[in-house]
Scaffold this motif. Sequence first.
Motif, mmCIF file in Angstrom:
data_model
loop_
_atom_site.group_PDB
_atom_site.id
_atom_site.type_symbol
_atom_site.label_atom_id
_atom_site.label_comp_id
_atom_site.label_asym_id
_atom_site.label_seq_id
_atom_site.Cartn_x
_atom_site.Cartn_y
_atom_site.Cartn_z
ATOM 1 N N PRO A 60 0.812 -1.225 0.000
ATOM 2 C CA PRO A 60 0.000 0.000 0.000
ATOM 3 C C PRO A 60 0.843 1.272 0.000
ATOM 4 N N ILE A 61 1.936 1.272 0.743
ATOM 5 C CA ILE A 61 2.811 2.446 0.794
ATOM 6 C C ILE A 61 3.480 2.666 -0.558
ATOM 7 N N CYS A 62 4.031 1.576 -1.124
ATOM 8 C CA CYS A 62 4.703 1.684 -2.421
ATOM 9 C C CYS A 62 3.726 2.104 -3.513
ATOM 10 N N PHE A 63 2.528 1.524 -3.487
ATOM 11 C CA PHE A 63 1.531 1.861 -4.506
ATOM 12 C C PHE A 63 1.146 3.335 -4.419
ATOM 13 N N GLU A 64 0.969 3.825 -3.199
ATOM 14 C CA GLU A 64 0.609 5.238 -3.028
ATOM 15 C C GLU A 64 1.690 6.153 -3.584
ATOM 16 N N GLU A 81 10.478 4.495 -10.102
ATOM 17 C CA GLU A 81 10.073 3.756 -8.888
ATOM 18 C C GLU A 81 9.325 2.478 -9.254
ATOM 19 N N LEU A 82 8.482 2.542 -10.283
ATOM 20 C CA LEU A 82 7.728 1.367 -10.708
ATOM 21 C C LEU A 82 8.656 0.272 -11.227
ATOM 22 N N VAL A 83 9.660 0.678 -12.006
ATOM 23 C CA VAL A 83 10.625 -0.290 -12.536
ATOM 24 C C VAL A 83 11.412 -0.941 -11.398
ATOM 25 N N ILE A 84 11.875 -0.129 -10.456
ATOM 26 C CA ILE A 84 12.646 -0.658 -9.323
ATOM 27 C C ILE A 84 11.802 -1.626 -8.500
ATOM 28 N N TRP A 85 10.560 -1.232 -8.224
ATOM 29 C CA TRP A 85 9.682 -2.119 -7.436
ATOM 30 C C TRP A 85 9.429 -3.429 -8.177
ATOM 31 N N SER A 86 9.231 -3.350 -9.480
ATOM 32 C CA SER A 86 8.982 -4.559 -10.274
ATOM 33 C C SER A 86 10.179 -5.506 -10.224
ATOM 34 N N ILE A 87 11.389 -4.943 -10.320
ATOM 35 C CA ILE A 87 12.593 -5.768 -10.285
ATOM 36 C C ILE A 87 12.758 -6.445 -8.918
#
Length: 212
Positions: free
Chosen positions: A119-123, A154-160
């Motif tokens: 939830p924190i990352c998505f926000e 941030e989305l790319v880093i989280w996905s990796i």
Amino acid sequence: MYFFYGEDEKAYKSCYNGVKKAYPSANYKVVAGYGHLTYSIKNTADYIDRIKSVCEGNIATGGKVCDCTYISKNIASKEEFQEYEKRGDARRDKLVKMKDKIIYFLNLIWTSIIAFSFPICFELIFLDITGHSKGYSYDLGSEKDISILLGCIELVIWSILALPSIFYVFRKTKIKGIRYLFLIIAVYLALSLICIMIMGGFLSYLKEVFNI
């Protein structure tokens, strides 16, 4: 065809099973406690005797093989040697299974952390990508492009960091049974919900993220 391995040499650890599958009817000898060519150096006389026995066609009825406890034993027949090899394969299979369990457990812990923090990352990612990194009441103006770029990064880093472990856990868990997969998903959802409750509740979270 004859193969002689030291149990500590790289060729045995990486190639032995493949060679054995390719040449199942070949003769194999394995000695524990020796690396590449070290047996021939430390036990030259015995090594020469082994070569002689190969030339004489007696490799299957003589020689010494050490087990993993480094206790020498005489192999009286090819059948006994094959039985010894089966026990060695069983030990290796046990180690592989233990390694798989450790990797699965570590990935399970990591994905649980990911689920809790989702939830924190998505926000953060959603607000940055939509150009509202400082909230809906603040107009970023010329900084909006930077916000969108940061959100994509941030989305790319989280996905990796997240997706490989998630797919790994899902794939391994599905093998155990579909009900276990549903259980894992339920645990992940529960962890995410706990995080939302800590952040102020579901309604507060919706307002912060989607301004509703």
